[in-house]
Motif scaffolding. Structure first.
Motif, PDB file in Angstrom:
ATOM      1  N   VAL A 198      61.425 -11.305 -40.632  1.00 23.07           N
ATOM      2  CA  VAL A 198      60.138 -11.129 -41.328  1.00 23.07           C
ATOM      3  C   VAL A 198      59.860  -9.631 -41.437  1.00 23.07           C
ATOM      4  O   VAL A 198      59.970  -8.902 -40.458  1.00 23.07           O
ATOM      5  N   SER A 199      59.503  -9.177 -42.637  1.00 21.85           N
ATOM      6  CA  SER A 199      59.115  -7.780 -42.847  1.00 21.85           C
ATOM      7  C   SER A 199      57.740  -7.736 -43.486  1.00 21.85           C
ATOM      8  O   SER A 199      57.335  -8.673 -44.186  1.00 21.85           O
ATOM      9  N   VAL A 200      57.041  -6.620 -43.276  1.00 21.14           N
ATOM     10  CA  VAL A 200      55.691  -6.480 -43.825  1.00 21.14           C
ATOM     11  C   VAL A 200      55.524  -5.091 -44.419  1.00 21.14           C
ATOM     12  O   VAL A 200      56.050  -4.106 -43.885  1.00 21.14           O
ATOM     13  N   ALA A 201      54.820  -5.018 -45.547  1.00 19.36           N
ATOM     14  CA  ALA A 201      54.441  -3.741 -46.155  1.00 19.36           C
ATOM     15  C   ALA A 201      52.927  -3.754 -46.344  1.00 19.36           C
ATOM     16  O   ALA A 201      52.379  -4.716 -46.883  1.00 19.36           O
ATOM     17  N   PHE A 202      52.283  -2.680 -45.890  1.00 22.91           N
ATOM     18  CA  PHE A 202      50.824  -2.607 -45.920  1.00 22.91           C
ATOM     19  C   PHE A 202      50.349  -1.752 -47.090  1.00 22.91           C
ATOM     20  O   PHE A 202      51.126  -1.126 -47.801  1.00 22.91           O
ATOM     21  N   GLN A 203      49.023  -1.724 -47.265  1.00 26.98           N
ATOM     22  CA  GLN A 203      48.438  -0.891 -48.313  1.00 26.98           C
ATOM     23  C   GLN A 203      48.743   0.581 -48.063  1.00 26.98           C
ATOM     24  O   GLN A 203      49.022   1.334 -48.991  1.00 26.98           O
ATOM     25  N   SER A 252      58.004   2.468 -48.236  1.00 32.25           N
ATOM     26  CA  SER A 252      57.553   1.349 -47.411  1.00 32.25           C
ATOM     27  C   SER A 252      58.289   0.063 -47.776  1.00 32.25           C
ATOM     28  O   SER A 252      58.693  -0.716 -46.902  1.00 32.25           O
ATOM     29  N   LEU A 253      58.483  -0.164 -49.072  1.00 31.69           N
ATOM     30  CA  LEU A 253      59.239  -1.340 -49.508  1.00 31.69           C
ATOM     31  C   LEU A 253      60.703  -1.241 -49.081  1.00 31.69           C
ATOM     32  O   LEU A 253      61.304  -2.236 -48.671  1.00 31.69           O
ATOM     33  N   LEU A 274      61.405 -13.534 -45.125  1.00 29.18           N
ATOM     34  CA  LEU A 274      59.986 -13.622 -45.449  1.00 29.18           C
ATOM     35  C   LEU A 274      59.436 -12.203 -45.575  1.00 29.18           C
ATOM     36  O   LEU A 274      59.533 -11.412 -44.640  1.00 29.18           O
ATOM     37  N   LEU A 275      58.881 -11.899 -46.748  1.00 31.35           N
ATOM     38  CA  LEU A 275      58.297 -10.590 -47.005  1.00 31.35           C
ATOM     39  C   LEU A 275      56.793 -10.743 -47.140  1.00 31.35           C
ATOM     40  O   LEU A 275      56.308 -11.477 -48.001  1.00 31.35           O
ATOM     41  N   LEU A 276      56.051 -10.052 -46.278  1.00 27.67           N
ATOM     42  CA  LEU A 276      54.593 -10.092 -46.272  1.00 27.67           C
ATOM     43  C   LEU A 276      54.061  -8.797 -46.879  1.00 27.67           C
ATOM     44  O   LEU A 276      54.420  -7.708 -46.427  1.00 27.67           O
TER      45      LEU A 276
END
Length: 245
Positions: free
Chosen positions: A79-84, A140-141, A151-153
């Motif tokens: 699972v990876s996440v990218a924020f604002q 970031s991406l 899963l990309l959040l």
């Protein structure tokens, strides 16, 4: 509250969530018995007013908030996440930001491959403070891609960008999704963004999902397409926005 350890999902990713509740102190729950399934490879957008629990849900799925209760939380192993906010470390070169805390050998090659996918391999040795806002968000991406997520959040990753850069980033995310096919959960306030990108749009209100709508118009979509008007009107109404006639 006690948390439930997440279980590995079926091969290919996806989410299975049952009866998730999250409260802060003694206030009313932010998430109230929420259940959700996302199929492997599906692109889902999550809309909701401020305070509806969107970012809280994403933080739980990202493993950043363990103080919840749930009957079941089933996630893929990657699972990876990218924020604002890109959240880049200014004292590390761009390529080192991409592979931060990533195990393995020849990490520079991993970073360069990810940066090439977002069109920034030429900036590998740059310092983060020399990047534009759109470039920083691309890094970031790339950092998320380097982890090969199932899963990309995405937590409002385009919210701080100007309109033209935002359109470019939306196209980039859609292209990356087509290429790698992770499951995607995009948290956004932008109804049009959700309509353009997603296979499916959820609306969160007072901690519960109150709408779950498939977007059946083929891609590429144009906001001027009258076939999208009924969906836009329905979503705006659910969000408490009255569209002008």
């Amino acid at each position: 509250m006690s948390s439930l350890p997440s279980e590995p999902a079926a091969a290919g990713g996806g989410i299975r969530l049952r009866a998730l509740t999250r409260s802060f102190d003694r206030a009313a729950p932010v998430l109230r018995g929420l259940s959700l399934d996302i199929a492997p490879g599906q692109f889902v957008a999550l809309l909701g007013r401020s305070g509806s629990g969107k970012s809280t849900l994403l933080r739980i799925l990202a493993g950043l908030d363990a103080d919840y209760s749930a009957e079941r939380l089933q996630l893929p192993p990657s699972v990876s996440v990218a924020f604002q906010e890109p959240r880049l470390f200014p004292w590390l070169r761009v390529w080192r930001n991409v592979v931060l805390n990533l195990p393995g050998a020849d990490l520079r090659a991993v970073a360069l491959a990810a940066l090439e996918e977002v069109g920034l391999d030429a900036k590998a040795d740059a310092w983060p403070q020399t990047l534009s806002g759109g470039q920083a968000q691309r890094v970031s991406l790339a950092r998320a891609l380097a982890r090969q997520p199932e899963l990309l959040l995405l937590d409002e990753p385009f919210g701080a960008l100007d309109a033209l850069t935002r359109v470019t980033m939306q196209k980039l995310v859609l292209d990356l999704w087509r290429r790698h096919r992770p499951s995607v959960l995009l948290v956004t306030h932008d109804v049009d963004e959700a309509i353009l990108l997603a296979d499916r749009i959820l609306v969160l209100d007072q901690g519960r999902i109150v709408a779950d709508t498939a977007v059946t118009t083929p891609r590429p979509r144009r906001l001027s397409d009258p076939a999208l008007d009924p969906l836009r009107a329905t979503l705006l109404e659910l969000l408490g926005v009255v569209a002008e006639a």
